[in-house]
Design an enzyme around this catalytic site. Sequence first.
Site, PDB file in Angstrom:
ATOM      1  N   GLU A  78       0.824  -1.198   0.000  1.00 25.17           N
ATOM      2  CA  GLU A  78       0.000   0.000   0.000  1.00 25.17           C
ATOM      3  C   GLU A  78       0.861   1.251   0.000  1.00 25.17           C
ATOM      4  OE1 GLU A  78      -4.064  -1.339   2.139  1.00 25.17           O
ATOM      5  OE2 GLU A  78      -2.496  -0.618   3.441  1.00 25.17           O
ATOM      6  N   CYS A  86       3.366   8.483   1.202  1.00 20.74           N
ATOM      7  CA  CYS A  86       3.817   7.593   2.276  1.00 20.74           C
ATOM      8  C   CYS A  86       4.021   6.218   1.662  1.00 20.74           C
ATOM      9  CB  CYS A  86       2.750   7.552   3.371  1.00 20.74           C
ATOM     10  SG  CYS A  86       3.124   6.371   4.683  1.00 20.74           S
ATOM     11  N   CYS A  90       5.570  -6.986   8.145  1.00 19.55           N
ATOM     12  CA  CYS A  90       6.555  -6.428   9.077  1.00 19.55           C
ATOM     13  C   CYS A  90       6.785  -7.430  10.201  1.00 19.55           C
ATOM     14  CB  CYS A  90       6.033  -5.110   9.655  1.00 19.55           C
ATOM     15  SG  CYS A  90       7.176  -4.302  10.780  1.00 19.55           S
ATOM     16  N   CYS A 110       4.896  -4.629  16.820  1.00 26.59           N
ATOM     17  CA  CYS A 110       4.334  -3.587  17.692  1.00 26.59           C
ATOM     18  C   CYS A 110       2.858  -3.906  17.962  1.00 26.59           C
ATOM     19  CB  CYS A 110       4.472  -2.206  17.046  1.00 26.59           C
ATOM     20  SG  CYS A 110       6.190  -1.743  16.806  1.00 26.59           S
ATOM     21  N   CYS A 157      -0.233  -2.066  15.949  1.00 24.61           N
ATOM     22  CA  CYS A 157      -0.122  -1.803  14.510  1.00 24.61           C
ATOM     23  C   CYS A 157      -0.693  -2.948  13.671  1.00 24.61           C
ATOM     24  CB  CYS A 157       1.352  -1.584  14.164  1.00 24.61           C
ATOM     25  SG  CYS A 157       1.601  -1.123  12.441  1.00 24.61           S
ATOM     26  N   CYS A 183      -2.050   6.080   9.858  1.00 23.88           N
ATOM     27  CA  CYS A 183      -0.892   5.408  10.447  1.00 23.88           C
ATOM     28  C   CYS A 183      -1.287   4.125  11.142  1.00 23.88           C
ATOM     29  CB  CYS A 183      -0.243   6.299  11.501  1.00 23.88           C
ATOM     30  SG  CYS A 183       0.498   7.733  10.831  1.00 23.88           S
TER      31      CYS A 183
HETATM   32  N1  SAH Z   1       8.259   0.795  11.174  1.00 22.50           N
HETATM   33  C1  SAH Z   1       8.308   2.226  11.132  1.00 22.50           C
HETATM   34  C2  SAH Z   1       7.386   2.862  10.114  1.00 22.50           C
HETATM   35  C3  SAH Z   1       5.968   2.356  10.025  1.00 22.50           C
HETATM   36  S1  SAH Z   1       4.809   2.822  11.246  1.00 22.50           S
HETATM   37  C4  SAH Z   1       8.068   2.792  12.512  1.00 22.50           C
HETATM   38  O1  SAH Z   1       7.807   2.030  13.434  1.00 22.50           O
HETATM   39  O2  SAH Z   1       8.202   3.983  12.705  1.00 22.50           O
HETATM   40  C5  SAH Z   1       4.510   4.526  11.050  1.00 22.50           C
HETATM   41  C6  SAH Z   1       3.998   5.188  12.331  1.00 22.50           C
HETATM   42  O3  SAH Z   1       2.640   4.805  12.619  1.00 22.50           O
HETATM   43  C7  SAH Z   1       4.804   4.778  13.530  1.00 22.50           C
HETATM   44  O4  SAH Z   1       5.056   5.833  14.382  1.00 22.50           O
HETATM   45  C8  SAH Z   1       3.877   3.760  14.162  1.00 22.50           C
HETATM   46  O5  SAH Z   1       4.221   3.498  15.455  1.00 22.50           O
HETATM   47  C9  SAH Z   1       2.542   4.420  13.962  1.00 22.50           C
HETATM   48  N2  SAH Z   1       1.397   3.543  14.176  1.00 22.50           N
HETATM   49  C10 SAH Z   1       1.349   2.196  14.091  1.00 22.50           C
HETATM   50  N3  SAH Z   1       0.118   1.736  14.388  1.00 22.50           N
HETATM   51  C11 SAH Z   1      -0.643   2.803  14.678  1.00 22.50           C
HETATM   52  C12 SAH Z   1      -2.017   2.998  15.027  1.00 22.50           C
HETATM   53  N4  SAH Z   1      -2.854   1.967  15.133  1.00 22.50           N
HETATM   54  N5  SAH Z   1      -2.451   4.250  15.274  1.00 22.50           N
HETATM   55  C13 SAH Z   1      -1.615   5.317  15.124  1.00 22.50           C
HETATM   56  N6  SAH Z   1      -0.324   5.207  14.764  1.00 22.50           N
HETATM   57  C14 SAH Z   1       0.171   3.957  14.548  1.00 22.50           C
END
Ligand code: SAH
Length: 339
Positions: free
Chosen positions: A89, A102, A109, A113, A116, A330
């Site tokens: 995406e 983006c 991944c 986390c 996410c 995000c």
């Molecule tokens: N792996 C990288 C880039 C991808 S995530 C990283 O961790 O930074 C991009 C951003 O979105 C990160 O700050 C991540 O923590 C955030 N993110 C992930 N899941 C989210 C959610 N459910 N709501 C808001 N932000 C989220």
Amino acid sequence: MKNLFGLTLAELEAELAPLPKFRAKQIAAHIYKHGMKTFDAMNDLPKNLRAEFSTRFEIKTAELLKRLDSSDGLTTKFLLGLSDGAAVEVVLMRHDYGNSVCISSQVGCQMGCKFCASTLKGLERNLTAAEMLGEIFFVNEILDNVVDSVVVMGTGEPLMNYDELIKMLRLLHEDYCLGMSYRKITISTCGIVPAIKKLRDEKIPVTLSVSLHAPDDKLRSALMPINSAFGLKSLLEAGDDYAQATGRRVTYEYILLGGVNDTEEHARRLAKILSGQLANVNLIPFNPVVERSFSPPTNHAVKKFFHFLNTHGIGATIRKEMGADVNAACGQLRAKIKT
Ligand code: SAH
């Protein structure tokens, strides 16, 4: 057939040898400046060369599988198909200060986390530099050449795909490609400390965004498994070091998860660990992900957190969420569009 899209000028020269080097320059211009996908229209090449190239080479980016336009009128999400059937995406955000894309850096991944969507099915594979560049070119073409900035913040952990990422960034910056200034590029990482140090030494001053999300190791490890490998102290040192070496302010991203990390006490501790750093904080109210049980923070909690940081020496902004209705915000990106 060999795909020429994503090759550097030097690689094109090697591929076309023993032809003179100016041929590689001509082809690079056709691919990257004129967006050509076939050799027929490359009028400055002799006909026999065009015919020969058509049998040996192809110019392939990605194929559009699905497009979703958000009701905000500003955000569009594209699902792009890659040559092996995998899909990624990419999200276009039309801001008042320009168009930002983006891009994803991996299919899936592995970072795990807890909040996410991108990590739910683990890592499928890394994207190549050509595939990442292809995401940008795809949107650039749709926009008639007006991508102003790139954020590597889609699916995947860019610093776990380091070599291809750096290759893509250098290519994107080349004059024969989009000539994009490094200042217009942001890399977001969950905190791969050794790779942050390596990036510092590349002399490519991109903006570094670090996903912090908690002001102490206990909470951060519970939310982000990577913290058990590289704890807060080493991460903040690496961030500070990056800022000092590049002169670029580091952005710390902080998701606000209702009742988990969004109290004034968390804000106080966050301000404390970031004090004295060339840094700012980008607050991201949690975007719902069906498989995840967290809740968004209340508006009141967001405002209080924001106010606390800004009145205690830490510049903070609240991320304007875009495209949540098409799951383009995000943390909502995944390989398949379910909306
Ligand atoms: N792996 C990288 C880039 C991808 S995530 C990283 O961790 O930074 C991009 C951003 O979105 C990160 O700050 C991540 O923590 C955030 N993110 C992930 N899941 C989210 C959610 N459910 N709501 C808001 N932000 C989220």
